[in-house]
Design a protein around this motif. Structure first.
Motif, short mmCIF file in Angstrom:
data_model
loop_
_atom_site.label_atom_id
_atom_site.label_comp_id
_atom_site.label_asym_id
_atom_site.label_seq_id
_atom_site.Cartn_x
_atom_site.Cartn_y
_atom_site.Cartn_z
N UNK A 82 0.84 -1.20 0.00
CA UNK A 82 0.00 0.00 0.00
C UNK A 82 0.88 1.25 0.00
N UNK A 83 1.95 1.21 0.76
CA UNK A 83 2.89 2.33 0.85
C UNK A 83 4.27 1.83 0.43
N UNK A 84 5.15 2.77 0.19
CA UNK A 84 6.54 2.47 -0.16
C UNK A 84 7.44 3.32 0.72
N UNK A 85 8.73 3.01 0.65
CA UNK A 85 9.73 3.84 1.31
C UNK A 85 10.53 4.57 0.25
N UNK A 86 10.78 5.84 0.47
CA UNK A 86 11.61 6.63 -0.44
C UNK A 86 13.06 6.24 -0.21
N UNK A 87 13.75 5.90 -1.28
CA UNK A 87 15.15 5.48 -1.16
C UNK A 87 16.06 6.62 -0.73
N UNK A 88 15.71 7.85 -1.09
CA UNK A 88 16.58 8.97 -0.75
C UNK A 88 16.41 9.44 0.68
N UNK A 93 6.01 6.74 1.90
CA UNK A 93 5.47 7.58 0.83
C UNK A 93 4.31 6.90 0.12
N UNK A 94 3.48 7.72 -0.49
CA UNK A 94 2.39 7.27 -1.33
C UNK A 94 2.79 7.53 -2.77
N UNK A 95 2.95 6.47 -3.53
CA UNK A 95 3.44 6.59 -4.91
C UNK A 95 2.53 7.48 -5.76
N UNK A 96 1.23 7.32 -5.65
CA UNK A 96 0.30 8.10 -6.47
C UNK A 96 0.38 9.58 -6.13
N UNK A 97 0.44 9.91 -4.85
CA UNK A 97 0.50 11.31 -4.45
C UNK A 97 1.80 11.95 -4.94
N UNK A 98 2.91 11.21 -4.87
CA UNK A 98 4.19 11.73 -5.37
C UNK A 98 4.14 11.95 -6.87
N UNK A 99 3.58 10.99 -7.60
CA UNK A 99 3.50 11.14 -9.06
C UNK A 99 2.59 12.31 -9.43
N UNK A 100 1.47 12.44 -8.73
CA UNK A 100 0.56 13.56 -8.99
C UNK A 100 1.23 14.90 -8.70
N UNK A 101 2.02 14.97 -7.62
CA UNK A 101 2.73 16.21 -7.28
C UNK A 101 3.77 16.53 -8.33
#
Length: 172
Positions: A82-88, A93-101
């Motif tokens: 459901x969630x991921x971790x940002x490698x940096x 993180x939420x992949x969809x929200x990051x892509x939308x941003x």
């Protein structure tokens, strides 16, 4: 980062995502509260506190939950995909929200660039009409190009910025 009054919510994605649907109602509610925090974060879509991954203790305090419940929830969100971790940053993180941003930033930069060109053409026309012998040229500044490069290099935009549950290094 601009404060946006709302974010896109996709009921179809929520209802059709097997990871979300496998969560019990309490965990879904906690995930939704986390999404609200991610929307207000320094990097929209990532759970940050002072530009670093939010500690579990801080998240527990904000949500009014005990640390064990928060850790159990985070582990489930990651293991269900459901969630991921940002490698940096290591942040949830939420992949969809990051892509939308990222898409919002690219569109804003493109709109800004288009607006500058339109304004430049309009001023060129006014100048040409008032003084027939003048010439004009337009160029984009290096700061405009740097801004665009910053947006394009955003870790939210790069697939390498995403860590799936299988790649989890923090044991959540």
């Amino acid at each position: 980062m601009d404060k946006l009054p709302a974010f896109q919510f996709y009921p179809g994605d929520w209802r059709k995502d097997p990871g979300v649907q496998a969560l019990d109602y309490e965990t879904r509610g906690i995930w939704f509260e986390i999404l609200l925090l991610m929307h207000e974060s320094e990097e929209r879509g990532k759970l940050l506190l002072n530009n670093a991954a939010m500690p579990d203790e801080a998240l527990a305090q904000i949500l009014g939950l005990n640390i064990a419940k928060v850790q159990q929830t985070l582990s489930k969100l990651l293991s269900y995909g459901v969630a991921s971790l940002c490698q940096t940053t290591g942040a949830l993180m939420n992949r969809r929200m990051c892509k939308d941003e990222y898409l919002r930033q690219v569109r804003a930069a493109a709109g800004s660039e288009g607006g500058k060109q339109k304004a430049s053409k309009a001023s060129s026309k006014r100048l040409a009409n008032s003084t027939p012998s003048s010439s004009s040229s337009s160029s984009s500044s290096s700061s405009d190009k740097n801004k665009e490069e910053d947006i394009l290099s955003s870790s939210c935009a790069e697939p390498s910025g995403f860590a799936r549950a299988e790649q989890n290094q923090n044991g959540r």
